[in-house]
Design a protein around this motif. Structure first.
Motif, PDB file in Angstrom:
ATOM      1  N   ARG A 177     -11.001 -35.412 -21.926  1.00 15.32           N
ATOM      2  CA  ARG A 177     -11.496 -34.535 -20.851  1.00 15.32           C
ATOM      3  C   ARG A 177     -10.591 -34.542 -19.624  1.00 15.32           C
ATOM      4  N   ILE A 178      -9.621 -35.465 -19.584  1.00  7.13           N
ATOM      5  CA  ILE A 178      -8.883 -35.645 -18.342  1.00  7.13           C
ATOM      6  C   ILE A 178      -8.071 -34.411 -17.964  1.00  7.13           C
ATOM      7  N   GLY A 196      -5.723 -38.943 -34.540  1.00  6.96           N
ATOM      8  CA  GLY A 196      -5.228 -39.824 -33.494  1.00  6.96           C
ATOM      9  C   GLY A 196      -3.860 -40.404 -33.788  1.00  6.96           C
ATOM     10  N   GLN A 197      -3.348 -40.160 -34.987  1.00  9.83           N
ATOM     11  CA  GLN A 197      -2.024 -40.649 -35.358  1.00  9.83           C
ATOM     12  C   GLN A 197      -0.919 -39.629 -35.084  1.00  9.83           C
ATOM     13  N   ALA A 198      -1.290 -38.479 -34.551  1.00 11.10           N
ATOM     14  CA  ALA A 198      -0.317 -37.403 -34.344  1.00 11.10           C
ATOM     15  C   ALA A 198      -0.044 -37.164 -32.860  1.00 11.10           C
ATOM     16  N   LYS A 199       1.171 -36.797 -32.537  1.00  8.25           N
ATOM     17  CA  LYS A 199       1.528 -36.461 -31.161  1.00  8.25           C
ATOM     18  C   LYS A 199       0.900 -35.130 -30.765  1.00  8.25           C
ATOM     19  N   GLU A 200       1.043 -34.121 -31.610  1.00 12.45           N
ATOM     20  CA  GLU A 200       0.474 -32.802 -31.337  1.00 12.45           C
ATOM     21  C   GLU A 200      -0.663 -32.551 -32.302  1.00 12.45           C
ATOM     22  N   GLY A 245       1.484 -26.305 -24.053  1.00 10.30           N
ATOM     23  CA  GLY A 245       0.116 -26.025 -23.631  1.00 10.30           C
ATOM     24  C   GLY A 245      -0.567 -24.963 -24.472  1.00 10.30           C
ATOM     25  N   ALA A 246       0.124 -24.465 -25.504  1.00 12.86           N
ATOM     26  CA  ALA A 246      -0.466 -23.442 -26.365  1.00 12.86           C
ATOM     27  C   ALA A 246      -1.471 -24.068 -27.328  1.00 12.86           C
ATOM     28  N   LEU A 247      -2.549 -23.347 -27.596  1.00 16.06           N
ATOM     29  CA  LEU A 247      -3.574 -23.795 -28.528  1.00 16.06           C
ATOM     30  C   LEU A 247      -3.063 -23.604 -29.956  1.00 16.06           C
ATOM     31  N   LEU A 294      -2.069 -33.786 -24.489  1.00 12.92           N
ATOM     32  CA  LEU A 294      -3.468 -33.583 -24.125  1.00 12.92           C
ATOM     33  C   LEU A 294      -3.681 -32.171 -23.598  1.00 12.92           C
ATOM     34  N   GLY A 295      -4.743 -31.528 -24.066  1.00 10.25           N
ATOM     35  CA  GLY A 295      -5.065 -30.181 -23.624  1.00 10.25           C
ATOM     36  C   GLY A 295      -6.403 -30.132 -22.922  1.00 10.25           C
ATOM     37  N   VAL A 296      -6.660 -29.015 -22.257  1.00  6.83           N
ATOM     38  CA  VAL A 296      -7.874 -28.857 -21.458  1.00  6.83           C
ATOM     39  C   VAL A 296      -9.132 -29.039 -22.296  1.00  6.83           C
ATOM     40  N   HIS A 297      -9.101 -28.550 -23.524  1.00  7.25           N
ATOM     41  CA  HIS A 297     -10.315 -28.570 -24.344  1.00  7.25           C
ATOM     42  C   HIS A 297     -10.182 -29.468 -25.580  1.00  7.25           C
ATOM     43  N   ASP A 298      -9.372 -30.496 -25.493  1.00  3.79           N
ATOM     44  CA  ASP A 298      -9.203 -31.406 -26.626  1.00  3.79           C
ATOM     45  C   ASP A 298     -10.542 -31.872 -27.186  1.00  3.79           C
ATOM     46  N   LYS A 299     -11.390 -32.375 -26.317  1.00  6.21           N
ATOM     47  CA  LYS A 299     -12.653 -32.961 -26.764  1.00  6.21           C
ATOM     48  C   LYS A 299     -13.586 -31.898 -27.333  1.00  6.21           C
ATOM     49  N   ASP A 300     -13.603 -30.712 -26.738  1.00  5.93           N
ATOM     50  CA  ASP A 300     -14.456 -29.640 -27.251  1.00  5.93           C
ATOM     51  C   ASP A 300     -14.047 -29.260 -28.670  1.00  5.93           C
ATOM     52  N   ILE A 301     -12.737 -29.158 -28.897  1.00 11.11           N
ATOM     53  CA  ILE A 301     -12.243 -28.787 -30.222  1.00 11.11           C
ATOM     54  C   ILE A 301     -12.582 -29.882 -31.232  1.00 11.11           C
ATOM     55  N   ALA A 302     -12.324 -31.126 -30.841  1.00 11.22           N
ATOM     56  CA  ALA A 302     -12.621 -32.246 -31.742  1.00 11.22           C
ATOM     57  C   ALA A 302     -14.094 -32.285 -32.105  1.00 11.22           C
ATOM     58  N   ASP A 303     -14.958 -32.030 -31.137  1.00 12.36           N
ATOM     59  CA  ASP A 303     -16.404 -32.066 -31.397  1.00 12.36           C
ATOM     60  C   ASP A 303     -16.823 -30.993 -32.390  1.00 12.36           C
ATOM     61  N   GLN A 304     -16.258 -29.792 -32.259  1.00 15.71           N
ATOM     62  CA  GLN A 304     -16.647 -28.697 -33.159  1.00 15.71           C
ATOM     63  C   GLN A 304     -16.131 -28.936 -34.576  1.00 15.71           C
TER      64      GLN A 304
END
Length: 434
Positions: free
Chosen positions: A108-109, A221-225, A232-234, A393-403
């Motif tokens: 979320r940071i 969690g083992q990947a850089k991207e 910053g592209a999705l 890290l992206g703006v919506h990392d956690k949102d994407i992971a949750d879905q």
């Protein structure tokens, strides 16, 4: 720590200089110094967290209160980070009900620094800039805005390993030695093959792993991207890391290797003591959670080995001070102390949350945990922290992971076809991102 942190439940922060433990308490008034809670001038600092940060359990709040007469600390805790974040967003929008200290999960940071900077105190005004050398550049910059505001101080990191029940392995005829297992599951294919062998002879009611969601989380969690690229592209729809983790997870679900337990749910919590699963991909902060759920009866039954597929990072968090906090300066002094190397070492020894400061890492390099069969957790997690990639890290990392995790839950619990579940995930991500 969703993780509770953070997760847990997330790049390694490296410190170079130890901070002193005794900080002066300030009991004043005004926007910077907070206000008194009583006629006697006592200040109650409120701390709102998710999951298991380990501060209360390690005795740090009590120690801080002894060092700072007149300061009292009151913590509230939400087990599920998704629930925590939703509640925090509601309170940030309304400007009320916020604690003096709020935990921020690493996923979320970027949202905080890029979209909510005005909602959090720039810690530079209290001298946080002097701490920059304590943290790795990548970790420090993640909590820093483009114009230089520092919005949080890093807590633990989430180097990954594999936790397993050696007693269940033995009952199924599998090796229990952590070194041998690390060699057998050097790859994720090797891990799944051992899972098939376990399933064939497993004790009644016991599956190989808790959920395919945890498998997916630890693999990405083992990947850089993962979800965003460096620009910053999705990119999650075409990300090799996301695809590899998804494919392995749906394979595990299809072969019945999962106990089908949603992480952080009551049934999942109960399963730690019932033996419903034999392995759990675990970042360092998960150790304290396992101890809390399995209790004394689990001591000596659990062990820790190197993670399949190489090093990774899952979780790790920040402590931030909202602009609406009642006691901003006192809150900063508290989070500065909590994230100092001495305190990071204490939390690791008590709860397993892996420290980010170089001083602390050196102090715990030879640490073993009797609860986890004397596993050399300092070395296992230390090696993983050193080798883990610095993640984008992206703006919506956690949102994407949750879905994505929700979609995988459909596959393992409802039997939804993987193609359908992936399509559902993309729709859910689109809705979540707006």
């Amino acid at each position: 720590m969703s993780i509770p942190r953070t997760a847990p439940r997330t790049a390694v922060r490296l410190g170079a200089v130890a901070l002193t433990g005794a900080l002066l308490a300030a009991c004043g008034s005004g926007s910077g110094g907070g206000s008194a809670d009583s006629a006697g001038g006592d200040v109650t600092l409120t701390v709102d967290l998710f999951g298991a940060f380990g501060y209360k359990e390690s005795g740090l709040y009590a120690e801080y209160e002894r060092l700072h007469p007149g300061i009292k600390i009151k913590q509230t805790d939400t087990e599920d980070e998704q629930d925590y974040w939703k509640s925090l967003q509601t309170r940030l929008a309304g400007g009320g009900g916020l604690a003096d200290v709020q935990g921020i999960e690493v996923g979320r940071i970027a949202s905080v620094t890029q979209q909510q900077a005005a909602k959090f105190v720039d810690l530079n005004q209290y001298g946080a800039g002097a701490l920059k050398g304590e943290f790795a550049p990548a970790k420090w910059s993640a909590a820093t805005t483009k114009d230089g505001k520092v919005l949080g101080l890093g807590t633990d990191v989430g180097p990954e390993a594999m936790c397993y029940r050696s007693d269940l392995f033995q009952a199924a005829g599998l090796p229990t030695d952590r070194t041998e297992l690390a060699a057998r599951w050097a790859t994720w294919d090797g891990y799944l093959e051992l899972g098939r062998q376990y399933k064939a002879k497993a004790p009644a009611g016991s599956a190989w792993l808790d959920s395919v969601g945890s498998l997916n989380a630890v693999m990405v969690g083992q990947a850089k991207e993962r979800y965003y690229d460096a620009s910053g592209a999705l990119v999650y729809e075409n990300s090799p890391a996301v695809k590899t983790a998804w494919d392995a997870s749906v394979k595990a679900a299809g072969e019945g290797l999962s106990a089908k337990l949603d992480q952080w749910s009551p049934p999942w919590n109960q399963a730690f003591s019932s033996g419903s699963f034999a392995t759990l991909p675990c970042p360092a902060w998960m150790l304290g959670y396992i101890k809390g759920q399995a209790g004394d009866a689990g001591k000596g039954k659990w062990d820790v080995a190197k993670l399949p597929g190489g090093a990774g990072n899952w979780g790790g968090s920040y402590l931030a001070v909202p602009t609406a906090a009642a006691h901003k300066k006192e809150a900063y002094e508290l989070i500065k102390w909590l994230t100092a190397p001495e305190q990071q070492t204490k939390v690791f020894r008590g709860q397993g949350n892996f420290p980010s400061a170089t001083t602390s890492i050196g102090q715990i390099a030879d640490a073993k945990d009797p609860y986890f069969s004397d596993a050399p957790i300092g070395r296992i997690f230390g090696d993983a922290a050193e080798q883990a990639p610095v993640q984008v890290l992206g703006v919506h990392d956690k949102d994407i992971a949750d879905q994505i995790n929700n979609a995988l839950s459909e596959v393992e619990r409802k039997g939804t076809a993987p193609e359908t579940a992936w399509a559902n995930a993309k729709k859910a991500v689109k809705n979540a991102l707006g």
